[in-house]
Motif scaffolding. Sequence first.
Motif, PDB file in Angstrom:
ATOM      1  N   ASN A 465      48.171   2.693  20.953  1.00  0.00           N
ATOM      2  CA  ASN A 465      49.100   1.957  21.821  1.00  0.00           C
ATOM      3  C   ASN A 465      49.675   0.708  21.152  1.00  0.00           C
ATOM      4  O   ASN A 465      49.909  -0.307  21.798  1.00  0.00           O
ATOM      5  N   ASP A 493      54.575 -11.146  29.935  1.00  0.00           N
ATOM      6  CA  ASP A 493      54.663  -9.794  30.480  1.00  0.00           C
ATOM      7  C   ASP A 493      53.289  -9.138  30.533  1.00  0.00           C
ATOM      8  O   ASP A 493      52.608  -9.024  29.500  1.00  0.00           O
ATOM      9  N   LEU A 495      52.480  -6.077  30.806  1.00  0.00           N
ATOM     10  CA  LEU A 495      52.374  -4.797  30.096  1.00  0.00           C
ATOM     11  C   LEU A 495      51.959  -4.977  28.637  1.00  0.00           C
ATOM     12  O   LEU A 495      51.446  -4.048  28.011  1.00  0.00           O
ATOM     13  N   ILE A 634      50.197  -2.463  23.772  1.00  0.00           N
ATOM     14  CA  ILE A 634      50.718  -2.134  25.101  1.00  0.00           C
ATOM     15  C   ILE A 634      49.612  -1.529  25.966  1.00  0.00           C
ATOM     16  O   ILE A 634      48.720  -0.839  25.469  1.00  0.00           O
ATOM     17  N   GLN A 635      49.714  -1.793  27.274  1.00  0.00           N
ATOM     18  CA  GLN A 635      48.787  -1.159  28.212  1.00  0.00           C
ATOM     19  C   GLN A 635      48.881   0.356  28.117  1.00  0.00           C
ATOM     20  O   GLN A 635      49.957   0.920  27.904  1.00  0.00           O
ATOM     21  N   LYS A 638      51.717   2.887  29.613  1.00  0.00           N
ATOM     22  CA  LYS A 638      52.850   2.035  29.998  1.00  0.00           C
ATOM     23  C   LYS A 638      53.831   1.838  28.842  1.00  0.00           C
ATOM     24  O   LYS A 638      54.676   0.952  28.891  1.00  0.00           O
ATOM     25  N   GLU A 641      57.813   2.157  29.536  1.00  0.00           N
ATOM     26  CA  GLU A 641      58.264   1.043  30.373  1.00  0.00           C
ATOM     27  C   GLU A 641      58.312  -0.251  29.564  1.00  0.00           C
ATOM     28  O   GLU A 641      59.258  -1.043  29.673  1.00  0.00           O
ATOM     29  N   ALA A 642      57.298  -0.443  28.724  1.00  0.00           N
ATOM     30  CA  ALA A 642      57.255  -1.655  27.908  1.00  0.00           C
ATOM     31  C   ALA A 642      58.376  -1.660  26.869  1.00  0.00           C
ATOM     32  O   ALA A 642      59.000  -2.699  26.618  1.00  0.00           O
TER      33      ALA A 642
END
Length: 805
Positions: A465, A493, A495, A634-635, A638, A641-642
Amino acid sequence: MSVAFCLLLFFYIRNEQSFDSFHLKKKNLYRLEMTNIWKELSDTPRNNFFSFLNKQDNIDNQLLFPLATSEDIQNAFPEVKSITRIKNVGALIGPQIIESNDHIFKENQILYVDQNFFANFSFPLIIGNPKKIFLSKYDVVLSETVAHKYFGGQQPIGRIIHLEGDSTKIFRIAGIAKDAPSNSSIQFGLIFPINAESDYETNLQNRFSNLSHIMIVELAEGTKVASFEVKLNRWVKEHFASPYILQFGQPRKKLTVDNIHWELRQLENCHYNVSFPWGHYTNMSNIYQLTCLVGIILLIASLNYVLLAVSQAAARRQEIGMRKVMGANRIFIIVQFWMETQTIVAFSVLIGLAIALFTLPYFNTIIETGISITEFSWYEIAIALLLLSLLLGVLAGYYPALIQSKMAPVSVLKGAATFKINPRFSNIIVISQYSICIILIVAALVINRQMHYVSDKNLGFDKDNILVVESPGGDYGVIKRTYDGLKDFARQDPLILQFSGITGGLIGQYSNVNGFILNGKQEWLIQMGVDYNYAKALGINIVEGRFFSEKMATDSARSAGIPAVSKPVMTCVVNQTLFSLLGKEAVVGQYCKPINSIILGVVEDYHFDNLKNRIKPEQHILTTTYFDHFLFKIQKHKMQEAITKIEVKWKAVTGNYPFEYSFLEQSITKMYQPELKWRKIIQSACFFAMLIGSLGLFGLSAINASNRLKEIGIRKVFGATFNNVVLILAKQLLNLVGISILIAVPISWWIMNKWLEDFAYRINISWEIFFFITAIVAYLIALIPVSYHTIRAAISNPARVLKME
């Protein structure tokens, strides 16, 4: 199918061999190379099976020369007709920002070249006169693809573009070049005149201040290269070596004039050498291995046909007997059957070509290449098909024709239904076939396990990720503004879990290799620029001391206050390998003289390079102004979206600079692209070999059943059961498989251990496990073709067989 597979491999081999062979002046063009002083003088290339055939391929020479060298050489040697200097900006510096038609583009394929570039290389101009191009240093030539990207269908000639970050670099489009062929080592999107570089005049005046340009030398017709190289190297010792060593040879204390050597490599052979920066590298070991693989597949296919043809010999015994009674001699029978085989082979080759052409796009997708049939002349293909047909005809047709021509007409015409075929040579064929198949099975298993090991190995950092975004490049102010903006955005943010910026060292692409002297010996380290959050973002463990901290102002300051040290001293964090190498010279929190730095801490060794290589000594220095890449943790789930949110912020901060990103895990996987490609080829070859080998067993089982029909009939009359007959017939064939396993497993174990020697981190081949797995797979595959004729013979009616006797 075998022919189709071999033709696909042939296309791949010929495509690799064809690199840079389309230039009309290729016989007189040579790449200038010299001793790489950044490598150990004692370094020797790693040996492999084919080292004796490609001794020069793994020699990593220095390809970059001072700009002024070109004029010196041309003035000194009448044999030199011309020299073309090439600077590949994308390879040496990185992508550049181009502004055109109120749009911003990021380009990686940018060259600075001499005016004679289009005269020496066969890159045709669609628009423009090659003799007038680059008469002005503000001319630029675009590739067809780049021109369409910038201007669509509009006329590009005369339009203006400029390089971002330098307002003086405004260029007029003077020509459009046809895209470089896919089999060209030199690829380009934009080509600028060499004197348009901002430091061109400075480099000429300073002469040895910078190594920046590849030199392509055009020799006069009739020049003997070997004699010219001797003459060239005498000049090098007198006029080049000493100032070169003075400028670049420190701290190489052992470096002398005798260590500097120049050589010329013919342009069409350059892609066989690993030296950087050159556009394409063809590993000749792989070419030799693929050639052997083609030969192996064709051989077992031919042997398979032999077995099937021999198994059908009994069915044609009356025809042969009648021909001999009517006066046909043995030579006539041999020629007849060979011509039949040749006809079958010819049709097989044509069908194989059709299958190869149909599956070529799928083949390109699987091994990630771009082969096109238009790259080959139909004359070349026709010659290859003719030679292939004749070769296969001889291999597959001679032995069956010989066997069938030996049939005695008297015994045949008497009507003996159990005419026997001597299977001794057939047994040898099956053992050879199946041994090759088993070797390929083991190769596929080992390569597959090694690739799984590579993908599953703990690399010492968290690769999951992680989004990698390329920095804007060029202007330092833009990079710093982008970094600060993204850093603030990442903190806000939810995320984005972590953010960091780095320069150099990403997935084996080291931009800064530094030398230092330790205990009188030359050593090397990889230097990597990182920000404060690098270790935290990637989960890298600190084993001693600490990482850089924003709370410690001294981490970013350079000090000159250390006694007996004239140079400014920086702080750094080293890996375990470098810390161990430094030995007693390295103490955490103190100044280290060999690397002229204060060591703040030690991180656990981690792999940012191919697992073929051992972890190198690595030094992390703090950078806050320049970055190659930005890293976002990043999560989970996600990512998309990120990416969308980061891209919006990116455009707001950079002012619409191109947004380019990749995933760290995928980038790491790309380092093993040659091995992954090889795995796919071996797996495909294994499938075809097992299919062909199974057909061979099918043919031998037919021979075995045909030879023992009378015996089976008698046994059944005396009470033999179905299971007894199956066991009797299958036992002989399965014994051949067992012999093949005993022969193939030790050979394959040795071969694959040699292959694994290329990896510093590798699996261990367990003899027992691989022997067991291979034996099971081989027997299971063998049972399928053996079963048909065995069961058919076992259920045959004994009365019918014995009545015919």
